[in-house]
Motif scaffolding. Structure first.
Motif, PDB file in Angstrom:
ATOM      1  N   PRO A   1     -20.751   9.158 -56.308  1.00 15.34           N
ATOM      2  CA  PRO A   1     -21.378  10.713 -56.448  1.00 15.34           C
ATOM      3  C   PRO A   1     -20.533  11.680 -55.711  1.00 15.34           C
ATOM      4  CG  PRO A   1     -23.218   9.283 -55.926  1.00 15.34           C
ATOM      5  CD  PRO A   1     -21.840   8.431 -55.987  1.00 15.34           C
ATOM      6  N   GLN A   2     -20.425  12.893 -56.096  1.00 15.35           N
ATOM      7  CA  GLN A   2     -19.740  13.880 -55.371  1.00 15.35           C
ATOM      8  C   GLN A   2     -20.799  14.632 -54.493  1.00 15.35           C
ATOM      9  OE1 GLN A   2     -16.372  14.814 -56.486  1.00 15.35           O
ATOM     10  NE2 GLN A   2     -16.250  16.259 -55.007  1.00 15.35           N
ATOM     11  N   THR A   3     -20.355  14.437 -53.251  1.00 11.71           N
ATOM     12  CA  THR A   3     -21.410  15.016 -52.184  1.00 11.71           C
ATOM     13  C   THR A   3     -20.779  16.065 -51.468  1.00 11.71           C
ATOM     14  OG1 THR A   3     -20.563  13.389 -50.563  1.00 11.71           O
ATOM     15  CG2 THR A   3     -22.644  12.752 -51.967  1.00 11.71           C
ATOM     16  N   ALA A   4     -19.365  16.482 -51.462  1.00  9.83           N
ATOM     17  CA  ALA A   4     -18.854  17.579 -50.820  1.00  9.83           C
ATOM     18  C   ALA A   4     -18.287  18.421 -51.929  1.00  9.83           C
ATOM     19  CB  ALA A   4     -17.609  17.222 -49.958  1.00  9.83           C
ATOM     20  N   PHE A   5     -18.290  19.715 -51.720  1.00 10.80           N
ATOM     21  CA  PHE A   5     -18.030  20.651 -52.879  1.00 10.80           C
ATOM     22  C   PHE A   5     -17.009  21.572 -52.082  1.00 10.80           C
ATOM     23  CE2 PHE A   5     -22.059  18.844 -53.753  1.00 10.80           C
ATOM     24  CZ  PHE A   5     -21.978  18.451 -54.959  1.00 10.80           C
ATOM     25  N   ILE A   6     -16.256  22.323 -53.037  1.00  8.86           N
ATOM     26  CA  ILE A   6     -15.351  23.502 -52.564  1.00  8.86           C
ATOM     27  C   ILE A   6     -16.409  24.661 -52.379  1.00  8.86           C
ATOM     28  CG2 ILE A   6     -14.593  24.231 -54.860  1.00  8.86           C
ATOM     29  CD1 ILE A   6     -12.021  24.965 -53.744  1.00  8.86           C
ATOM     30  N   GLN A   7     -16.296  25.364 -51.387  1.00 10.58           N
ATOM     31  CA  GLN A   7     -17.354  26.451 -51.009  1.00 10.58           C
ATOM     32  C   GLN A   7     -16.557  27.542 -50.491  1.00 10.58           C
ATOM     33  OE1 GLN A   7     -19.898  24.094 -48.398  1.00 10.58           O
ATOM     34  NE2 GLN A   7     -21.503  23.917 -50.184  1.00 10.58           N
ATOM     35  N   ALA A   8     -15.524  27.672 -50.074  1.00 10.21           N
ATOM     36  CA  ALA A   8     -14.763  28.739 -49.622  1.00 10.21           C
ATOM     37  C   ALA A   8     -13.372  29.175 -50.385  1.00 10.21           C
ATOM     38  CB  ALA A   8     -14.585  28.804 -48.210  1.00 10.21           C
ATOM     39  N   ASP A   9     -13.076  30.450 -50.626  1.00  7.70           N
ATOM     40  CA  ASP A   9     -11.721  30.826 -51.106  1.00  7.70           C
ATOM     41  C   ASP A   9     -10.839  30.943 -49.830  1.00  7.70           C
ATOM     42  OD1 ASP A   9     -12.311  31.155 -54.125  1.00  7.70           O
ATOM     43  OD2 ASP A   9     -13.886  32.771 -53.131  1.00  7.70           O
ATOM     44  N   ARG A  10      -9.391  30.912 -50.313  1.00  6.56           N
ATOM     45  CA  ARG A  10      -8.492  30.860 -49.152  1.00  6.56           C
ATOM     46  C   ARG A  10      -8.513  32.332 -48.563  1.00  6.56           C
ATOM     47  NH1 ARG A  10      -3.455  30.922 -53.564  1.00  6.56           N
ATOM     48  NH2 ARG A  10      -5.137  29.883 -54.670  1.00  6.56           N
ATOM     49  N   PRO A  11      -8.051  32.411 -47.495  1.00 10.56           N
ATOM     50  CA  PRO A  11      -8.108  33.834 -46.562  1.00 10.56           C
ATOM     51  C   PRO A  11      -7.244  34.821 -47.430  1.00 10.56           C
ATOM     52  CG  PRO A  11      -7.484  31.870 -45.125  1.00 10.56           C
ATOM     53  CD  PRO A  11      -7.614  31.453 -46.440  1.00 10.56           C
ATOM     54  N   GLN A  12      -7.689  35.875 -47.431  1.00  5.91           N
ATOM     55  CA  GLN A  12      -7.106  37.182 -47.982  1.00  5.91           C
ATOM     56  C   GLN A  12      -5.964  37.763 -47.033  1.00  5.91           C
ATOM     57  OE1 GLN A  12      -5.088  39.301 -49.837  1.00  5.91           O
ATOM     58  NE2 GLN A  12      -6.759  38.898 -51.429  1.00  5.91           N
ATOM     59  N   PRO A  13      -4.575  37.392 -47.413  1.00  5.88           N
ATOM     60  CA  PRO A  13      -3.524  37.748 -46.279  1.00  5.88           C
ATOM     61  C   PRO A  13      -3.540  39.522 -46.122  1.00  5.88           C
ATOM     62  CG  PRO A  13      -2.590  36.954 -48.341  1.00  5.88           C
ATOM     63  CD  PRO A  13      -4.147  36.826 -48.333  1.00  5.88           C
ATOM     64  N   ALA A  14      -4.043  40.031 -47.223  1.00  5.34           N
ATOM     65  CA  ALA A  14      -3.769  41.612 -47.104  1.00  5.34           C
ATOM     66  C   ALA A  14      -5.108  42.002 -46.329  1.00  5.34           C
ATOM     67  CB  ALA A  14      -4.081  42.082 -48.511  1.00  5.34           C
TER      68      ALA A  14
ATOM     69  N   GLY B   1      -2.051  30.110 -49.325  1.00  8.28           N
ATOM     70  CA  GLY B   1      -2.189  29.178 -50.294  1.00  8.28           C
ATOM     71  C   GLY B   1      -3.452  28.468 -50.547  1.00  8.28           C
ATOM     72  N   ALA B   2      -3.760  27.685 -51.622  1.00  7.60           N
ATOM     73  CA  ALA B   2      -5.085  27.422 -52.152  1.00  7.60           C
ATOM     74  C   ALA B   2      -5.471  26.267 -51.099  1.00  7.60           C
ATOM     75  CB  ALA B   2      -5.070  26.720 -53.476  1.00  7.60           C
ATOM     76  N   PRO B   3      -6.827  25.993 -50.840  1.00  2.00           N
ATOM     77  CA  PRO B   3      -7.559  25.267 -50.060  1.00  2.00           C
ATOM     78  C   PRO B   3      -7.414  23.874 -50.701  1.00  2.00           C
ATOM     79  CG  PRO B   3      -9.301  26.390 -51.424  1.00  2.00           C
ATOM     80  CD  PRO B   3      -7.872  27.240 -51.480  1.00  2.00           C
ATOM     81  N   PRO B   4      -7.335  22.717 -49.914  1.00  2.00           N
ATOM     82  CA  PRO B   4      -7.029  21.485 -50.483  1.00  2.00           C
ATOM     83  C   PRO B   4      -8.192  21.023 -51.515  1.00  2.00           C
ATOM     84  CG  PRO B   4      -7.809  21.232 -48.193  1.00  2.00           C
ATOM     85  CD  PRO B   4      -7.582  22.695 -48.566  1.00  2.00           C
ATOM     86  N   GLY B   5      -8.037  20.201 -52.277  1.00  2.41           N
ATOM     87  CA  GLY B   5      -9.084  19.583 -53.399  1.00  2.41           C
ATOM     88  C   GLY B   5      -9.764  18.931 -52.503  1.00  2.41           C
TER      89      GLY B   5
END
Length: 487
Positions: free
Chosen positions: A156-169, A178-182
């Motif tokens: 079962p999937q128990t960990a999820f992507i919950q945050a976008d990458r930081p905005q450098p601007a 760059g994108a967060p790891p899968g």
């Protein structure tokens, strides 16, 4: 301390360039008026996402989109609007999907097949077999149970992507680019090793979860998938986890699962779309300023933020310049790439053929720069300068009159995984835009929910105006554009 000094040196150099770079504010006023008052960006974006839909490279939908884009560029009067082929492989489309629970109650399940997955042999009706906690030896020991079965292949999937990458601007600090790891649900046997075992055992179809939440499904695929591979469906993790829990509690859910897919073998090429606004300066007309975005998407949604908005933005940028009857000193070239999602294949093929090797040394000299619109969505906030301080100074001058449109800043950093890399590999300047990342990594990037609603018209207009401004100034500036720093 050394890194701080290096960054300070780059910024100081950029400031020196900024003070010298000419900016045509009258032309920017004209670009704004055309882009705000007579924009066609939303109509183009709507056509790509609503009328055509998903544009997997080498699929009929991709070819329809490529032909449509070529025809629009020709209609606006750009020169030599064309399709250029590159070797890709067979296409694929999904023709039908069944995935539902029939007992102990009826429940529609949510999932999407991987691209290039084979069809199932009809609709499979039965109780799934869970192997997500088994070793390879244990899987092989129950191979008779797996023949013709629906297989739940991962824990079962128990960990999820919950945050976008930081905005450098958004900050004065350097942040991770760059994108967060899968996030994968990993059992005792990696999927790369498990799939051949299931193929030998004769499994009918594999179901597996993904890192998305709330109905979001991250699903890709492999164009080199072989016919005999066990078909795979990536499921909404909450539904997948429910099935595993039911099995573990002794409740045997009965499922119906089927995939109807079609391969397209007749034309195994991908295609890039190209056209030009011809340069007019006898001394500079052979130099090229290029802009691009990738036309292809994945298959589970229309790819609104990845990358229909980018395509609409760059097309609108050249339409604006053409409508204004701009006579650029250098030639402006637009490219809409195929095969980006499979590894920058279209742009890489074009750059290698036209800029690579000793035979193209003169072409590299005449190539001014490449501008790309891809990662993120929403407005253009600036550009990644690829650690080219002189380029950053030029870009800073170009964005200065655009602050009221929400342009924030350029950053010195490099970014990976976009088509500009095909150009930097050949030693010519290549840059990609800084876009908004809110809900991009957690919600739309390579998912089944990347639809029209994720983008708004004002952002499309702003992007096109910024891109047209950059294109115009790059085509008109007096000097050679600064080359990339030595690696």
């Amino acid at each position: 301390m050394f890194r701080f000094i290096a960054v300070l040196t780059l910024v100081t150099r950029a400031s020196a360039v900024l003070a010298q770079e000419p900016v045509d504010r009258d032309m920017i006023v004209r670009i704004r008026a055309e882009g705000l008052e007579r924009s066609r960006a939303l109509a183009m974006f709507d056509h790509l996402t609503s009328a055509i839909g998903p544009r997997l490279t080498a699929s009929p939908a991709f070819r329809e989109a490529a032909g449509w884009a070529r025809d629009r560029l020709a209609e606006w009067g750009l020169a030599n609007a064309r399709l250029e082929p590159f070797s890709f492989g067979r296409g694929w489309t999904l023709e039908g999907l069944t995935i539902e629970m029939r007992a102990p109650r009826y429940f529609p399940l949510t999932g999407h097949p991987e691209a290039w997955t084979p069809s199932t042999r009809g609709v499979i009706d039965g109780t799934p077999v869970y192997i997500g906690d088994r070793t390879a030896e244990q899987v092989w020991a129950i191979r008779d149970q797996l023949r013709g079965a629906i297989v739940l292949a991962q824990p079962p999937q128990t960990a999820f992507i919950q945050a976008d990458r930081p905005q450098p601007a958004d900050t004065g600090e350097r942040v991770r680019i760059g994108a967060p790891p899968g996030i994968r649900s990993t059992g005792p046997v990696p999927m790369a090793d498990l799939m051949p075992l299931l193929q030998q055992a004769g499994a009918a179809v594999v179901l597996r979860p993904n890192m998305g939440q709330h109905g979001t499904i991250f699903v890709l695929g492999n164009r080199n998938t072989e016919d005999g591979t066990v078909p795979q469906i990536v499921m909404m993790p909450e539904h997948y986890n429910m099935l595993v829990r039911m099995l573990q509690s002794g409740v045997g859910p009965r499922l119906r699962v089927g995939i109807e897919a079609q391969y397209h073998e007749q034309d195994r090429n991908g295609y890039n779309v190209l056209a030009e606004i011809q340069g007019t300066d006898p001394q500079l007309e052979d130099e090229v300023v290029m802009i691009g975005a990738h036309l292809d998407s994945w298959h589970s949604s229309p790819g609104a933020t990845d990358n229909a908005d980018g395509v609409a933005g760059v097309m609108e940028a050249v339409r604006i310049l053409q409508a204004l009857e701009v006579r650029p000193r250098r030639t402006i070239r637009i490219a809409l790439w195929g095969g980006e999602e499979q590894g920058l294949l279209g742009s890489r093929a074009w750059a290698e053929q036209n800029l690579g090797g000793d035979a193209n040394a003169a072409a590299r000299e005449r190539f001014s720069l490449y501008l790309n619109d891809d990662p993120g969505t929403g407005p253009v906030y600036g550009f990644y300068a690829e650690e080219n301080a002189a380029a950053m100074g030029i870009f800073d001058a170009w964005i200065a009159p655009l602050a009221d449109l929400g342009v924030r800043k350029n950053v010195i950093d490099r970014i990976g995984s976009t088509d500009h890399l095909s150009f930097t590999r050949q030693g010519v300047p290549g840059f990609t835009a800084i876009k908004d990342y809110v809900d991009y990594d957690v919600r739309t990037h390579h998912t089944n929910v990347d639809f029209f609603e994720r983008v708004n018209e004002e952002d499309l207009k702003q992007s096109a105006i910024v891109l047209a401004t950059f294109l115009y100034h790059a085509a008109m500036r007096p000097g050679r554009f600064p080359r990339p720093p030595a690696s």
